[in-house]
Write an enzyme that holds these catalytic residues in place. Structure first.
Site, PDB file in Angstrom:
ATOM      1  NE  ARG A 130      -3.521  -2.327   2.749  1.00  0.00           N
ATOM      2  CZ  ARG A 130      -3.214  -3.460   3.338  1.00  0.00           C
ATOM      3  NH1 ARG A 130      -2.008  -3.610   3.897  1.00  0.00           N
ATOM      4  NH2 ARG A 130      -4.079  -4.455   3.392  1.00  0.00           N
ATOM      5  CE  LYS A 154      -6.028  -0.781   4.900  1.00  0.00           C
ATOM      6  NZ  LYS A 154      -7.309  -0.980   4.187  1.00  0.00           N
TER       7      LYS A 154
END
Length: 304
Positions: A130, A154
């Site tokens: 990401r 995350k």
């Protein structure tokens, strides 16, 4: 000591990573005064006003809504968000990666990009990261000798991702004056706006890149893995997905591309001729000289 807003507290309670909390810090400051769902909706309108992309507004609004689900009337807030911040398209369909022509244009455009930004984007492409994961990569998490990087994803999760040899050699040439592999101003982490300044330049460099988004590079990585026959469970671990269902979206997207290619080839070949698919064919007469089928015992031809 920094003041903690209600939104900050809820984000932390729900397990959002520090980077995510910092992303919503600006919005949190404006949400403190809202006491009803309508006031919160009005705040969202002000915060999102003038944003360059409508989808960014929607996602921020929805994320804020999820973080303050116990705020005021949840149903009223959902109705306001659905009316004023509609989500267009199918959210379950993965945005496809760049095609071969677009990748070629991207490579050409990146030659004019500073090394930190260029290699930040290439790390997304060749490792499936990401944007925030690539921007926040620290030298202490890079093992050039063994060709791996440790990614903090995350929800505070961690994963080890292999580093391609060509990319490892390129990273080895970067300065280590900062703790960050891709430093921004004052040796801090490369900012999101720092990346987007160059993304906008790339968008303007060629019409084919007009809709380019950095996250597409992560999709390119997933699609390339699928095309190479990598198991979906392995791709899930590389991408850091919590659920295999999320990874399966890329497989469906790839199948759609393959189906479109097959259909295009069939059209180019002229399609199936009319009648070729008719399975109710007329019975054929036996070849000349073939023995006739014996009649039932006791009955000659014409006897009923």
């Amino acid at each position: 000591m920094a003041r903690t807003s209600p939104l900050d507290q809820r984000l932390s309670k729900r397990g959002y990573a520090p980077n995510t909390q910092r992303t919503y810090a600006f919005q949190a400051e404006h949400l403190d005064g809202a006491r009803t769902a309508r006031e919160l909706a009005e705040t969202l309108h002000r915060v999102c006003a003038g944003a360059p992309q409508g989808t960014v507004c929607v996602r921020k609004a929805v994320a804020m809504h999820q973080a303050v689900a116990d705020f005021g009337s949840d149903r009223e807030l959902r109705d306001i968000l659905a009316r004023d911040f509609p989500i267009k398209g199918n959210r379950s369909a993965a945005v496809p990666g760049l095609d071969a022509a677009q990748l070629g244009l991207l490579h050409a455009g990146l030659r004019e990009t500073p090394p930190s930004v260029r290699l930040c984007l290439y790390t997304m492409l060749f490792c499936g990261l990401r944007c925030a994961e690539s921007r926040g990569l620290l030298w202490r998490d890079v093992d050039l000798a063994n060709g791996t990087i440790r990614i903090k994803g995350k929800g505070g999760t961690e994963r080890i991702v292999p580093l391609p040899a060509t990319l490892a050699r390129a990273l080895a040439g970067l300065s280590r004056a900062s703790a960050y592999v891709f430093p921004g101003r004052d040796h801090g982490s490369l900012s999101e706006s720092g990346v987007w300044n160059h993304v906008r330049r790339l968008r303007g460099s060629a019409p084919e890149l007009r809709g380019f988004h950095p996250h597409q590079l992560r999709h390119n990585f997933a699609e390339a893995c699928l095309a190479a026959g990598v198991a979906l469970t392995t791709i899930k671990e590389l991408l850091g997905h919590a659920s295999i269902n999320t990874t399966a979206i890329y497989a469906r997207s790839t199948r759609d591309v393959e189906r479109a290619a097959v259909d295009a080839a069939a059209d180019r070949l002229g399609g199936l001729p009319s009648g070729a698919g008719d399975v109710h064919e007329a019975p054929q007469a036996p070849p000349r000289g073939a023995p006739r089928r014996a009649s039932p015992k006791g009955k000659g031809p014409g006897i009923k």
